[in-house]
Scaffold this motif. Structure first.
Motif, short mmCIF file in Angstrom:
data_model
loop_
_atom_site.label_atom_id
_atom_site.label_comp_id
_atom_site.label_asym_id
_atom_site.label_seq_id
_atom_site.Cartn_x
_atom_site.Cartn_y
_atom_site.Cartn_z
N GLY A 120 36.55 33.08 -34.47
CA GLY A 120 35.29 33.62 -34.95
C GLY A 120 34.81 34.76 -34.07
O GLY A 120 35.34 35.02 -32.98
N ALA B 247 31.14 26.03 -42.50
CA ALA B 247 32.28 26.23 -41.61
C ALA B 247 31.90 25.97 -40.16
O ALA B 247 32.63 25.31 -39.42
CB ALA B 247 32.84 27.65 -41.77
N ASN B 248 30.74 26.48 -39.73
CA ASN B 248 30.28 26.22 -38.36
C ASN B 248 30.05 24.73 -38.14
O ASN B 248 30.40 24.19 -37.08
CB ASN B 248 28.98 26.97 -38.06
CG ASN B 248 29.22 28.39 -37.63
OD1 ASN B 248 30.34 28.86 -37.55
ND2 ASN B 248 28.13 29.09 -37.36
N ARG C 279 40.16 18.74 -39.25
CA ARG C 279 39.30 18.37 -38.14
C ARG C 279 38.81 16.92 -38.25
O ARG C 279 38.06 16.46 -37.39
CB ARG C 279 38.08 19.31 -38.07
CG ARG C 279 38.45 20.77 -37.98
CD ARG C 279 38.40 21.32 -36.61
NE ARG C 279 37.16 20.96 -35.97
CZ ARG C 279 37.04 20.77 -34.67
NH1 ARG C 279 38.07 20.92 -33.89
NH2 ARG C 279 35.89 20.43 -34.15
N ARG D 32 34.44 27.49 -25.86
CA ARG D 32 34.68 26.69 -27.07
C ARG D 32 34.79 27.60 -28.29
O ARG D 32 35.62 27.38 -29.16
CB ARG D 32 33.53 25.69 -27.25
CG ARG D 32 33.79 24.70 -28.37
CD ARG D 32 32.72 23.64 -28.42
NE ARG D 32 31.50 24.23 -28.93
CZ ARG D 32 30.30 23.72 -28.78
NH1 ARG D 32 30.14 22.60 -28.10
NH2 ARG D 32 29.24 24.31 -29.27
N SER D 33 33.99 28.66 -28.34
CA SER D 33 34.04 29.58 -29.47
C SER D 33 35.38 30.29 -29.54
O SER D 33 35.92 30.51 -30.63
CB SER D 33 32.91 30.61 -29.37
OG SER D 33 31.67 29.98 -29.52
N GLN E 177 37.87 28.00 -31.12
CA GLN E 177 37.65 27.79 -32.54
C GLN E 177 37.86 29.07 -33.35
O GLN E 177 37.96 29.01 -34.56
CB GLN E 177 36.22 27.29 -32.79
CG GLN E 177 35.90 25.98 -32.13
CD GLN E 177 36.77 24.85 -32.63
OE1 GLN E 177 37.30 24.88 -33.74
NE2 GLN E 177 36.95 23.84 -31.81
N LYS F 56 33.51 23.26 -37.68
CA LYS F 56 34.22 23.70 -36.47
C LYS F 56 33.60 23.15 -35.20
O LYS F 56 34.31 22.86 -34.24
CB LYS F 56 34.26 25.22 -36.40
CG LYS F 56 35.20 25.84 -37.40
CD LYS F 56 35.48 27.29 -37.11
CE LYS F 56 34.34 28.18 -37.48
NZ LYS F 56 34.67 29.62 -37.38
N PHE F 57 32.28 23.04 -35.17
CA PHE F 57 31.61 22.60 -33.94
C PHE F 57 31.15 21.15 -34.04
O PHE F 57 30.16 20.76 -33.44
CB PHE F 57 30.46 23.56 -33.59
CG PHE F 57 30.96 24.95 -33.34
CD1 PHE F 57 31.71 25.23 -32.21
CD2 PHE F 57 30.74 25.96 -34.25
CE1 PHE F 57 32.20 26.51 -31.98
CE2 PHE F 57 31.22 27.24 -34.03
CZ PHE F 57 31.96 27.51 -32.90
N LEU G 284 39.87 22.60 -44.04
CA LEU G 284 39.43 22.68 -42.64
C LEU G 284 38.81 21.37 -42.20
O LEU G 284 39.10 20.84 -41.12
CB LEU G 284 38.43 23.83 -42.45
CG LEU G 284 37.79 23.96 -41.07
CD1 LEU G 284 38.83 24.26 -40.00
CD2 LEU G 284 36.70 25.04 -41.10
#
Length: 146
Positions: A108, A49-50, A20, A102-103, A106, A53-54, A16
């Motif tokens: 989740g 992971a957060n 990214r 945005r969530s 991504q 991802k962010f 991941l």
């Protein structure tokens, strides 16, 4: 050893991070703690992971731990988008999302941080977040040292 759990969690998330274009590192060393390893690995997976991802392309995520005053403090620090001050107190609530649009992009469910908090507290620990919008975030949790 919480740093060993962090290395394992980070390796599982490396694909991941590579997709990214986020650099992922875990400081070397050892940080033995008294807690359920499976539960704390899940906490680390959720936090890392957060952070990936962010984050922004070319950003970084760093995981560290230290033993102090009978506690192990684990930190997951990122160079991502950060969390607005008004949202910070709510990030551990179930289904709470800072930026709904945005969530959704991504993926989740808005449960990862709530689960992390529940698992840390089930192991007698505490978890907190600090952030500066546009500069990134640091999520820290504490559990008893071994």
């Amino acid at each position: 050893d919480l740093l060993e759990l962090a290395r394992d969690a980070a390796e599982s998330l490396r694909p991941l991070a590579e997709r990214r274009r986020v650099r992922l590192s875990v400081v070397p060393g050892s940080a033995p703690g008294r807690a359920d390893p499976g539960q704390l690995r899940q906490v680390l997976v959720n936090l890392i992971a957060n952070a990936i991802k962010f984050n922004k392309e070319g950003g970084s995520v760093s995981v560290s731990a230290r033993v102090r005053d009978g506690l192990v403090e684990v930190s997951v620090e990122d160079t991502g988008l950060g969390i607005p001050p008004g949202d910070l107190p709510r990030v551990f609530e179930r289904f709470y999302r800072v930026d709904k649009a945005r969530s959704r992009e991504q993926g989740g469910t808005g449960l990862g941080l709530s689960i992390a908090k529940h698992l840390v507290e089930a192991n007698g620990g505490s978890i907190a977040a600090e952030s500066a919008e546009g500069q990134g975030s640091v999520f820290r949790f504490h559990v008893s040292a071994a």
